[in-house]
Design an enzyme around this catalytic site. Structure first.
Site, PDB file in Angstrom:
ATOM      1  N   ASP A 145      21.274  -5.801 -29.504  1.00 52.15           N
ATOM      2  CA  ASP A 145      20.125  -5.838 -28.602  1.00 52.15           C
ATOM      3  C   ASP A 145      18.840  -5.737 -29.416  1.00 52.15           C
ATOM      4  OD1 ASP A 145      18.434  -5.332 -26.169  1.00 52.15           O
ATOM      5  OD2 ASP A 145      20.383  -5.148 -25.211  1.00 52.15           O
ATOM      6  N   HIS A 218      14.473  -2.509 -24.077  1.00 50.44           N
ATOM      7  CA  HIS A 218      15.717  -3.062 -23.553  1.00 50.44           C
ATOM      8  C   HIS A 218      16.936  -2.519 -24.293  1.00 50.44           C
ATOM      9  CE1 HIS A 218      18.739  -6.217 -22.661  1.00 50.44           C
ATOM     10  NE2 HIS A 218      18.043  -6.452 -21.563  1.00 50.44           N
ATOM     11  N   SER A 547      21.889  -7.429 -17.650  1.00 50.51           N
ATOM     12  CA  SER A 547      21.796  -6.653 -18.887  1.00 50.51           C
ATOM     13  C   SER A 547      22.158  -5.198 -18.650  1.00 50.51           C
ATOM     14  CB  SER A 547      20.377  -6.724 -19.457  1.00 50.51           C
ATOM     15  OG  SER A 547      20.134  -7.932 -20.120  1.00 50.51           O
TER      16      SER A 547
END
Length: 592
Positions: A145, A218, A547
């Protein structure tokens, strides 16, 4: 001019100005995939083989070595290099080459407390399944990520045992990230930037960290959802969703592979290098909340190739299915060796009522702790846009699009669709607005995303948007509204149900393989956040997308792996896909 005269002239022009498709000398990045390593070569021998392959199409050995970006020398056999299309075509003709894949920016992107309890996985002590799995403490899990914010309490190693001897990875240092940021929880971290810098040039240090540190948020969010420690009294800005935040495998060891650089940019070659390292490092379950911008054949998909090599080493790979729903045939990451995850909703709501001037009460949602108890003027962004704003953007509240003389002191209705939700609030504030309503379009339906905003905010569904717009039109310039203080409500609607944004089947690459495989909570998930990402200084934040659903399923895979260490990756995928209830009931088998 007669025909015999034209033909020689045309041929002469071709020689002087050859067609671009025939003689394109521009260097691009290609991945040359050679399959698996068939013999036990040393890394240096593999590197020399890759150099030799490049030398066959380059003018010199020096040029061949200089063109090499990555040499994949662990489980994956191949390399990434700067090549012209003609050189790539020649390499593709070699017998030993399986595929040549062109890399390009934006080919891949990310698919962006209550969730575990709602899912039926009780992480409290004494619960037999999670406890019998040791909360994942025997497992090494990997996350591909945007990196990690290591100071987050979710990554504390307090009370954890020594790093497993099976770990073979490293803690790569860099900008604002040193060896002390790895511990007995974050046991390894790497970052991959060669592909990004080959295309864009050297990374601007203000755009992202040149290290495993996360500037986006994220990666920290997905890592904490996957394997974050239990953190009591965690909440979003304003105290929303207060409770114990935890990953699904809170005692698993975490290895971080940052290959998402500068916002939302993922390159084939960086991602494949990360997966090759993760397999060699000893990772047992990999969570990847990234996917292509369209369904790809596995032979042209670096993520699928990396996942195949992981599966061959008995590593479970879990991927998000994409956020391009509700359009059919949009699901990505569809090979059968990948566990593909869709997103569903939970039963928790943060209800904030909008009271319109005509007395109608609209029950939206918000996690903004401000309120506007007084009745204030209400205006649609479309009625307050500056003259130069394109007609299809007047209602979007994009930067510098609103006229201050029309917005000052008012509540503004901003449609979702273009631009970020957070920056819509920033624009309303810039223009002098005192609050805004974040309104869904027909395509977004009932999916309401929540995050802190700079102004009092309430998000509403498409049906609620229609009611508000209808009222504004009927009020003829005299519309008013007030925003009531929000409240948290559990069980406010039936759940789970699929999020409208979750990409749907059928699987357009292989129609007989149903995808997504399962669905898990992916709407308004609270988890740790990068303190360098807006809203800054926030330790925990909400985010939504497949996600967020992906690490939920990856955590389940880790717990199953801990309970059944002899099970193959295929057996674990099968167990999850065919189980709707108990012992771990949070994953819902998905039928396209």
């Amino acid at each position: 001019m007669n025909i015999p005269t034209i033909i020689p002239l045309f041929l002469s022009l071709l020689l002087l100005f050859p067609p671009l498709a025939i003689c394109d000398e521009r260097q691009r990045t290609y991945i040359v995939y050679l399959g698996s390593h068939t013999q036990q070569y040393t890394p240096d021998q593999i590197l020399e083989t890759h150099h030799s392959c490049l030398t066959s199409v380059k003018d010199s050995e020096e040029e061949a070595r200089a063109s090499l970006i990555y040499s994949y020398r662990h489980s994956i056999n191949g390399f990434a290099a700067s090549l012209t299309p003609q050189q790539a075509s020649k390499l593709n003709e070699l017998e030993e080459v399986v595929a040549v894949i062109e890399s390009r920016p934006r080919k891949y992107s990310t698919h962006t407390t209550r969730s575990w309890e709602f899912s039926g996985l009780n992480l409290a002590a004494g619960y037999d399944v999670a406890e019998s799995a040791g909360y994942g403490k025997s497992l090494i899990v990997g996350i591909l990520d945007s990196g990690v914010w290591p100071e987050a309490e979710s990554f504390s190693d307090e009370g954890m045992e020594a790093v497993p001897k099976s770990w073979k990875g490293i803690c790569q240092t860099g900008q604002e990230f040193n060896s002390s940021h790895c511990n007995k929880k974050i046991i390894g971290a790497r970052y991959y930037i060669k592909g990004f810098e080959t295309y864009y040039g050297r990374l601007d240090a203000t755009e992202d960290y040149r290290s495993p540190r996360d500037k986006d948020g994220h990666g920290t969010h997905t890592a904490a959802t996957f394997a974050g420690r239990q953190v009591r009294n965690a909440s979003a800005l304003g105290g929303f969703a207060r409770g114990t935040a935890s990953g699904g495998a809170p005692l698993a060891r975490l290895a971080v592979y940052k290959e998402k650089i500068g916002g939302n940019t993922c390159f084939d070659e960086d991602m494949l290098a990360a997966m090759d390292d993760a397999i060699a490092d000893g990772v047992q379950v990999i969570s990847i909340s990234i996917g292509a911008d369209e369904p790809l054949s596995p032979v042209n998909d670096s993520l699928s190739i990396g996942a195949l090599h992981a599966a061959r080493k008995n590593v479970v790979v879990v991927c998000s299915g994409g956020n391009d729903g509700p359009t059919p045939g949009t699901v990505v990451n569809t090979p059968p060796w990948i566990l593909t995850v869709g997103a569903s909703n939970m039963d928790r709501g943060f209800l904030g009522t909008v009271v319109l001037g005509n007395g109608l009460k609209i029950t939206g949602q918000t996690v903004t702790h401000h309120k506007l108890p007084k009745r204030l003027p209400l205006i649609s962004a479309a009625d307050a846009a500056l003259p130069w704003v394109p007609d299809n953007e007047t209602d979007q509240c994009l930067p510098d699009s609103l006229a201050p003389e029309k917005v000052r002191g008012k509540i503004v209705v901003c449609l979702r669709g273009s631009g970020t939700r957070f920056l819509k609030g920033v624009e309303v504030k810039r223009a002098g607005g005192v609050g805004f309503i974040l309104a869904n379009t027909a395509a977004l339906g009932d999916d309401v995303f929540l995050e802190p905003h700079v102004l009092p905010t309430t998000a509403v569904t498409y049906d609620e948007t229609r009611e508000i717009v209808r009222y504004i039109r009927s009020a003829k310039g005299n519309a008013t509204a007030r925003l009531r203080e929000p409240r948290t409500v559990l069980g406010y609607k039936a759940a789970p149900f699929m999020a409208a944004f979750s990409s749907q089947g059928p699987n357009v690459i292989h129609p007989y393989i149903l995808k997504p495989d399962v669905a898990a909570p992916g709407v308004n998930i609270l988890a740790a956040w990068s303190e360098a990402s807006p809203p800054t200084s926030v330790k925990y934040n909400f985010d939504s997308g497949t996600s967020m659903a992906c690490p939920h399923v990856a955590a389940l895979a880790a717990l199953l792996k801990a309970i059944h260490p002899t099970w193959s990756s295929a057996a674990i995928r099968s167990a999850i896909m065919t189980t709707g209830k108990n012992p771990l009931s949070f994953v819902t088998p998905y039928i396209s």
